[in-house]
Design an enzyme around this catalytic site. Sequence first.
Site: not given
Length: 113
Positions: A76-78
């Site tokens: 979910i983290h870029p």
Amino acid sequence: MLAVPNVSEGRDAGLIARLGEAASVPGVRLLDTHSDPDHHRSVFTLSGGQGALQEALLALGRAATAAIDLRAHHGIHPRVGVLDVAPVVYLDAAQRGAACAEALTAAERLGAE
């Protein structure tokens, strides 16, 4: 000085340990590793002097590039790359210049590879 590089791996404990070992070059201590499986990211806290920290960041970058395939990465983290960011942090104002030089030199070397 400290460096707090972030890698795009937060689930494979064995790989995370190997990446931490890769960053543990002479003159650098691995103080902490924080991994988050949802973000699929690990943050290493490294302590060392000028010259040694850039060697640790380069070694970590090489190990991460060899081991992590972002085509299969889901979190979910870029992310920008396998070694997302590699900040160098100074602990007091007297270290500011050395930390800036270390960060710029590490960035140049990482970019060249």
